[in-house]
Design a protein around this motif. Structure first.
Motif, PDB file in Angstrom:
ATOM      1  N   MET A   1       8.331  11.638  17.712  1.00  6.23           N
ATOM      2  CA  MET A   1       8.700  10.321  18.219  1.00  6.23           C
ATOM      3  C   MET A   1       9.107   9.409  17.057  1.00  6.23           C
ATOM      4  O   MET A   1       8.389   9.307  16.063  1.00  6.23           O
ATOM      5  N   VAL A   2      10.240   8.771  17.175  1.00  7.59           N
ATOM      6  CA  VAL A   2      10.722   7.924  16.090  1.00  7.59           C
ATOM      7  C   VAL A   2       9.857   6.674  15.983  1.00  7.59           C
ATOM      8  O   VAL A   2       9.280   6.221  16.972  1.00  7.59           O
ATOM      9  N   PRO A   3       9.753   6.088  14.791  1.00  8.08           N
ATOM     10  CA  PRO A   3       8.950   4.866  14.634  1.00  8.08           C
ATOM     11  C   PRO A   3       9.607   3.659  15.295  1.00  8.08           C
ATOM     12  O   PRO A   3      10.815   3.640  15.554  1.00  8.08           O
ATOM     13  N   THR A   4       8.790   2.651  15.534  1.00  2.89           N
ATOM     14  CA  THR A   4       9.272   1.443  16.222  1.00  2.89           C
ATOM     15  C   THR A   4      10.441   0.797  15.490  1.00  2.89           C
ATOM     16  O   THR A   4      11.432   0.393  16.104  1.00  2.89           O
ATOM     17  N   LEU A   5      10.342   0.683  14.175  1.00  5.82           N
ATOM     18  CA  LEU A   5      11.403   0.025  13.425  1.00  5.82           C
ATOM     19  C   LEU A   5      12.721   0.790  13.536  1.00  5.82           C
ATOM     20  O   LEU A   5      13.801   0.184  13.517  1.00  5.82           O
ATOM     21  N   GLU A   6      12.648   2.101  13.680  1.00  5.71           N
ATOM     22  CA  GLU A   6      13.873   2.874  13.858  1.00  5.71           C
ATOM     23  C   GLU A   6      14.512   2.583  15.215  1.00  5.71           C
ATOM     24  O   GLU A   6      15.740   2.505  15.329  1.00  5.71           O
ATOM     25  N   ILE A   7      13.682   2.419  16.249  1.00  6.71           N
ATOM     26  CA  ILE A   7      14.210   2.002  17.552  1.00  6.71           C
ATOM     27  C   ILE A   7      14.913   0.652  17.419  1.00  6.71           C
ATOM     28  O   ILE A   7      16.012   0.443  17.960  1.00  6.71           O
ATOM     29  N   GLN A   8      14.301  -0.272  16.705  1.00 12.20           N
ATOM     30  CA  GLN A   8      14.915  -1.588  16.512  1.00 12.20           C
ATOM     31  C   GLN A   8      16.247  -1.462  15.778  1.00 12.20           C
ATOM     32  O   GLN A   8      17.228  -2.143  16.107  1.00 12.20           O
ATOM     33  N   PHE A   9      16.289  -0.598  14.783  1.00  5.20           N
ATOM     34  CA  PHE A   9      17.527  -0.357  14.038  1.00  5.20           C
ATOM     35  C   PHE A   9      18.613   0.190  14.965  1.00  5.20           C
ATOM     36  O   PHE A   9      19.759  -0.271  14.946  1.00  5.20           O
ATOM     37  N   LEU A  10      18.264   1.174  15.786  1.00  9.04           N
ATOM     38  CA  LEU A  10      19.246   1.787  16.682  1.00  9.04           C
ATOM     39  C   LEU A  10      19.747   0.791  17.721  1.00  9.04           C
ATOM     40  O   LEU A  10      20.948   0.757  18.039  1.00  9.04           O
ATOM     41  N   MET A  11      18.844  -0.027  18.245  1.00  8.94           N
ATOM     42  CA  MET A  11      19.249  -1.047  19.211  1.00  8.94           C
ATOM     43  C   MET A  11      20.214  -2.041  18.561  1.00  8.94           C
ATOM     44  O   MET A  11      21.220  -2.445  19.165  1.00  8.94           O
ATOM     45  N   PHE A  12      19.925  -2.431  17.347  1.00  8.52           N
ATOM     46  CA  PHE A  12      20.794  -3.371  16.629  1.00  8.52           C
ATOM     47  C   PHE A  12      22.153  -2.728  16.346  1.00  8.52           C
ATOM     48  O   PHE A  12      23.206  -3.363  16.476  1.00  8.52           O
ATOM     49  N   LEU A  13      22.133  -1.450  15.977  1.00  3.96           N
ATOM     50  CA  LEU A  13      23.367  -0.726  15.680  1.00  3.96           C
ATOM     51  C   LEU A  13      24.273  -0.666  16.906  1.00  3.96           C
ATOM     52  O   LEU A  13      25.491  -0.829  16.796  1.00  3.96           O
ATOM     53  N   VAL A  14      23.688  -0.439  18.065  1.00  4.98           N
ATOM     54  CA  VAL A  14      24.464  -0.434  19.310  1.00  4.98           C
ATOM     55  C   VAL A  14      25.211  -1.758  19.478  1.00  4.98           C
ATOM     56  O   VAL A  14      26.382  -1.779  19.871  1.00  4.98           O
ATOM     57  N   GLY A  15      24.535  -2.850  19.148  1.00 10.02           N
ATOM     58  CA  GLY A  15      25.160  -4.156  19.290  1.00 10.02           C
ATOM     59  C   GLY A  15      26.291  -4.399  18.315  1.00 10.02           C
ATOM     60  O   GLY A  15      27.377  -4.836  18.699  1.00 10.02           O
ATOM     61  N   ILE A  16      26.060  -4.105  17.050  1.00 11.45           N
ATOM     62  CA  ILE A  16      27.085  -4.427  16.053  1.00 11.45           C
ATOM     63  C   ILE A  16      28.287  -3.491  16.125  1.00 11.45           C
ATOM     64  O   ILE A  16      29.385  -3.857  15.707  1.00 11.45           O
TER      65      ILE A  16
ATOM     66  N   PHE B   1      13.104  14.097  23.830  1.00  6.54           N
ATOM     67  CA  PHE B   1      11.640  14.110  23.821  1.00  6.54           C
ATOM     68  C   PHE B   1      11.150  13.325  25.044  1.00  6.54           C
ATOM     69  O   PHE B   1      11.525  13.666  26.162  1.00  6.54           O
ATOM     70  N   THR B   2      10.352  12.301  24.907  1.00  9.96           N
ATOM     71  CA  THR B   2       9.820  11.602  26.090  1.00  9.96           C
ATOM     72  C   THR B   2      10.673  10.414  26.527  1.00  9.96           C
ATOM     73  O   THR B   2      10.275   9.662  27.412  1.00  9.96           O
ATOM     74  N   GLY B   3      11.822  10.215  25.902  1.00  8.89           N
ATOM     75  CA  GLY B   3      12.727   9.158  26.339  1.00  8.89           C
ATOM     76  C   GLY B   3      12.538   7.818  25.669  1.00  8.89           C
ATOM     77  O   GLY B   3      13.147   6.828  26.081  1.00  8.89           O
ATOM     78  N   TYR B   4      11.736   7.761  24.622  1.00 12.43           N
ATOM     79  CA  TYR B   4      11.465   6.484  23.939  1.00 12.43           C
ATOM     80  C   TYR B   4      12.744   5.878  23.372  1.00 12.43           C
ATOM     81  O   TYR B   4      13.062   4.710  23.643  1.00 12.43           O
ATOM     82  N   SER B   5      13.495   6.663  22.614  1.00 13.02           N
ATOM     83  CA  SER B   5      14.725   6.122  22.032  1.00 13.02           C
ATOM     84  C   SER B   5      15.789   5.887  23.100  1.00 13.02           C
ATOM     85  O   SER B   5      16.566   4.926  23.006  1.00 13.02           O
TER      86      SER B   5
ATOM     87  N   PHE C   1      18.019   2.524  23.725  1.00  9.36           N
ATOM     88  CA  PHE C   1      19.474   2.444  23.906  1.00  9.36           C
ATOM     89  C   PHE C   1      19.816   1.729  25.218  1.00  9.36           C
ATOM     90  O   PHE C   1      20.737   0.909  25.272  1.00  9.36           O
ATOM     91  N   ALA C   2      19.079   2.055  26.276  1.00  9.25           N
ATOM     92  CA  ALA C   2      19.352   1.443  27.573  1.00  9.25           C
ATOM     93  C   ALA C   2      19.136  -0.064  27.537  1.00  9.25           C
ATOM     94  O   ALA C   2      19.910  -0.831  28.123  1.00  9.25           O
ATOM     95  N   GLU C   3      18.091  -0.499  26.852  1.00 10.57           N
ATOM     96  CA  GLU C   3      17.836  -1.927  26.713  1.00 10.57           C
ATOM     97  C   GLU C   3      18.990  -2.608  25.971  1.00 10.57           C
ATOM     98  O   GLU C   3      19.449  -3.694  26.362  1.00 10.57           O
ATOM     99  N   ALA C   4      19.470  -1.972  24.921  1.00  4.22           N
ATOM    100  CA  ALA C   4      20.557  -2.557  24.134  1.00  4.22           C
ATOM    101  C   ALA C   4      21.870  -2.595  24.907  1.00  4.22           C
ATOM    102  O   ALA C   4      22.730  -3.427  24.620  1.00  4.22           O
TER     103      ALA C   4
ATOM    104  N   GLU D   1      16.985  -0.843  33.911  1.00  2.00           N
ATOM    105  CA  GLU D   1      17.860  -0.633  32.747  1.00  2.00           C
ATOM    106  C   GLU D   1      18.146   0.850  32.518  1.00  2.00           C
ATOM    107  O   GLU D   1      19.193   1.217  31.995  1.00  2.00           O
ATOM    108  N   ALA D   2      17.188   1.700  32.916  1.00 12.69           N
ATOM    109  CA  ALA D   2      17.286   3.128  32.618  1.00 12.69           C
ATOM    110  C   ALA D   2      18.161   3.887  33.595  1.00 12.69           C
ATOM    111  O   ALA D   2      18.349   5.100  33.445  1.00 12.69           O
ATOM    112  N   GLN D   3      18.717   3.196  34.592  1.00 11.64           N
ATOM    113  CA  GLN D   3      19.547   3.899  35.575  1.00 11.64           C
ATOM    114  C   GLN D   3      20.860   4.386  34.973  1.00 11.64           C
ATOM    115  O   GLN D   3      21.561   5.197  35.586  1.00 11.64           O
ATOM    116  N   ILE D   4      21.195   3.919  33.792  1.00 18.00           N
ATOM    117  CA  ILE D   4      22.410   4.398  33.118  1.00 18.00           C
ATOM    118  C   ILE D   4      22.140   5.661  32.305  1.00 18.00           C
ATOM    119  O   ILE D   4      23.045   6.193  31.659  1.00 18.00           O
TER     120      ILE D   4
END
Length: 241
Positions: free
Chosen positions: A52-67, A79-83, A87-90, A121-124
């Motif tokens: 499972m990726v760390p929380t800060l990595e999730i934050q990085f990926l979410m930010f990357l989606v935006g920029i 894995f369990t769908g955390y990341s 992505f869905a939130e972003a 949000e996860a329906q996508i």
């Protein structure tokens, strides 16, 4: 030139590094509580916490989606769908957004499906179970390409996934391939006794990751940036111009 004399590591020991990591989490864009709660439940259900990726990595990926103004995401290694939830939130305000996530292990797929089912949000998100190579061939048959591809699966398959992604033109012209664990506990760079992570299994993984990094570096179709973030993160894009 003077800057090259200094290492990129800023912190004197592990305690300070952990404190800085937590500080960065707290000062970065928030991860919604439903995603954090899912992570905590997953940690209770499964023993493979390292997947499972760390929380800060999730934050990085979410930010990357935006920029990067991403609309379509492919994740190799759900894995369990955390990341995927990150992505869905972003992407929740993107009308044409789509996330496709691949996973071979049935148990985490069940956990991920349960988590996705309860969140609008996860329906996508769509999960494709089974061998990732077969799933990539299926997606190619559907003429699918992606603005962001996140590769965090079995390390021995990285080279094959990378080549298939490029051969099948699955990365959009403006897309970025993000690859996790490319430094493998630092062992790709230092396998001497100075690195205490160097047990037999980790050394073998480091050899695989070192070969992968060099494979990407030598491929004239792409350009790569390897960053000492998390367990090593590569950003790969098609050569421009």
């Amino acid at each position: 030139m003077i800057g090259d004399l200094y290492p990129s590591t800023l912190f004197p020991n592990g305690q300070v590094e952990q404190a800085v990591d937590k500080y960065c989490e707290q000062q970065s864009l928030p991860v919604p509580s439903y995603i954090t709660e899912h992570k905590l439940r997953s940690l209770e259900d499964l023993k493979d916490h390292d997947y499972m990726v760390p929380t800060l990595e999730i934050q990085f990926l979410m930010f990357l989606v935006g920029i990067l103004d991403v609309e379509t995401v492919l994740e190799i290694g759900c894995f369990t769908g955390y990341s995927a939830l990150g992505f869905a939130e972003a992407l929740k305000n993107k009308p044409n957004a789509k996330i496709t996530t691949l996973e071979i292990d049935p148990k985490p797929i069940l956990i991920a499906r349960k988590a996705f089912k309860g969140q609008p949000e996860a329906q996508i998100i769509e999960i494709l179970g089974g061998d990732a190579t077969a799933s990539l061939n299926l997606l190619h048959g559907q003429s699918r390409s992606f603005d962001l591809i996140f590769l965090d699966a079995n390390k021995e398959g990285y080279a094959d996934y990378f080549n298939k992604i490029l051969d099948l033109q699955m990365l959009s012209p403006r897309g970025v391939l993000v690859v996790d664990n490319v430094l493998w506990r630092g062992l790709v760079a230092d396998r001497t006794p100075a690195n205490p992570q160097g047990n037999e299994i980790s050394l073998a993984k480091a050899e695989v990751m070192d070969s992968f990094n060099k494979l990407v570096k030598a491929d004239d179709r792409v350009e790569q940036l390897v960053l000492p973030l998390f367990d090593g993160l590569s950003l790969i894009r098609l050569k421009q111009g």
